[in-house]
Each structure stands twice: as structure tokens, then as C-alpha cells.
Motif scaffolding. Structure first.
Motif, PDB file in Angstrom:
ATOM      1  N   LEU A   1       0.863  -1.173   0.000  1.00 26.77           N
ATOM      2  CA  LEU A   1       0.000   0.000   0.000  1.00 26.77           C
ATOM      3  C   LEU A   1       0.906   1.232   0.000  1.00 26.77           C
ATOM      4  N   GLN A   2       0.961   1.909  -1.136  1.00 23.50           N
ATOM      5  CA  GLN A   2       1.722   3.144  -1.252  1.00 23.50           C
ATOM      6  C   GLN A   2       0.824   4.286  -0.813  1.00 23.50           C
ATOM      7  N   MET A   3       1.266   5.025   0.179  1.00 27.71           N
ATOM      8  CA  MET A   3       0.458   6.108   0.737  1.00 27.71           C
ATOM      9  C   MET A   3       1.187   7.426   0.535  1.00 27.71           C
ATOM     10  N   ASN A   4       0.590   8.309  -0.247  1.00 25.07           N
ATOM     11  CA  ASN A   4       1.163   9.626  -0.517  1.00 25.07           C
ATOM     12  C   ASN A   4       0.264  10.720   0.044  1.00 25.07           C
ATOM     13  N   SER A   5       0.816  11.915   0.134  1.00 30.59           N
ATOM     14  CA  SER A   5       0.055  13.076   0.622  1.00 30.59           C
ATOM     15  C   SER A   5      -0.680  12.755   1.918  1.00 30.59           C
ATOM     16  N   LEU A   6       0.033  12.176   2.835  1.00 30.74           N
ATOM     17  CA  LEU A   6      -0.590  11.730   4.079  1.00 30.74           C
ATOM     18  C   LEU A   6      -1.103  12.894   4.907  1.00 30.74           C
ATOM     19  N   LYS A   7      -2.217  12.636   5.581  1.00 30.46           N
ATOM     20  CA  LYS A   7      -2.885  13.631   6.406  1.00 30.46           C
ATOM     21  C   LYS A   7      -2.946  13.127   7.846  1.00 30.46           C
ATOM     22  N   PRO A   8      -3.074  14.018   8.804  1.00 27.16           N
ATOM     23  CA  PRO A   8      -3.197  13.560  10.204  1.00 27.16           C
ATOM     24  C   PRO A   8      -4.344  12.572  10.404  1.00 27.16           C
ATOM     25  N   GLU A   9      -5.410  12.727   9.652  1.00 28.93           N
ATOM     26  CA  GLU A   9      -6.548  11.816   9.796  1.00 28.93           C
ATOM     27  C   GLU A   9      -6.269  10.421   9.243  1.00 28.93           C
ATOM     28  N   ASP A  10      -5.120  10.220   8.612  1.00 30.02           N
ATOM     29  CA  ASP A  10      -4.718   8.879   8.182  1.00 30.02           C
ATOM     30  C   ASP A  10      -4.056   8.095   9.316  1.00 30.02           C
ATOM     31  N   THR A  11      -3.818   8.748  10.438  1.00 32.45           N
ATOM     32  CA  THR A  11      -3.204   8.072  11.578  1.00 32.45           C
ATOM     33  C   THR A  11      -4.088   6.921  12.048  1.00 32.45           C
TER      34      THR A  11
END
Length: 126
Positions: free
Chosen positions: A81-91
């Protein structure tokens, strides 16, 4: 008995990227659709993305579309799972799961998964 082990989690700043891996052992992933799920503190587990047995079909939650990419390498028995442009709500704690199926599709339904990993923690914070 299929066993799944996630890796690649950690602390990242907002806007950053991480790649999660899910390594399988005990059986070949050729017969499994795979999914990534996450559970944030105080919230229910939710589906993030899924990929069919051959990789021909993928689905994403609306909250991660355009930012996350799921892929698989059946020769390595691994899903990513490649995760880009991560946001605090992805925690959240991110889990991979396997669905034994003959269908050429995938589902992000929690109840349909047959095997689960123990999860890897992703923290997005400055």
C-alpha cells in the motif's frame, strides 16, 4: 494456515509518504483477494483498499482515492500500500487481510476476510 505480517509503518509528517508491505507465508496468495484496513483510536475498523487475486481490480475508500495505491506481487507473496500526501486523519493501525475466493473482484468488507495480520502503526504528525 495463511499468516500475514505487515511492515513499513512509522511516523511521518503531513504531506509525506509511506509504503506498507504485507508479507504472506504458509500459503500462496494466488487464491486470495487482499485488502488493507485501518483502525484509528476510538473508531471502528474501516476498509481502505482492496485488490483482486490477479491484481486486475482495485477499489479504494473515498477518503484515500488519488493518494493511496494498492499493488501485489504474487511471486513474492506480498501486497503493498503506497500512501502519498498523508494527512493527520490517516493516523491509524493498518491491517492487511486475505479473502479466499475464486472471484475476479475484491471487497473491503471486514466480515468477508478470512485471515488478518496484526497491524502496523502509521502516525501522521508534525
Amino acid at each position: 494456515q495463511l499468516q500475514l505480517v505487515e511492515s513499513g509503518g512509522g511516523l511521518v509528517q503531513p504531506g509525506g509518504s509511506l509504503r506498507l508491505s504485507c508479507a504472506a507465508s504458509g500459503a500462496t496468495l494466488n487464491f486470495y483477494a487482499m485488502g488493507w484496513f485501518r483502525q484509528a483510536p476510538g473508531k471502528e475498523r474501516e476498509g481502505v483498499s482492496c485488490i483482486s487475486r490477479t491484481g486486475g481490480t482495485t477499489n479504494y475508500a473515498d477518503s484515500v482515492k488519488g493518494r493511496f495505491t494498492i499493488s501485489r506481487d504474487n511471486a513474492k507473496n506480498t501486497v503493498y500500500l503506497q500512501m502519498n500526501s498523508l494527512k493527520p486523519e490517516d493516523t491509524a493501525v493498518y491491517y492487511c487481510a486475505a479473502d479466499f475466493t475464486i472471484r475476479s473482484m475484491c471487497s473491503m468488507g471486514i466480515d468477508g476476510m478470512d485471515y488478518w495480520g496484526k497491524g502496523t502503526l502509521v502516525t501522521v504528525s508534525s
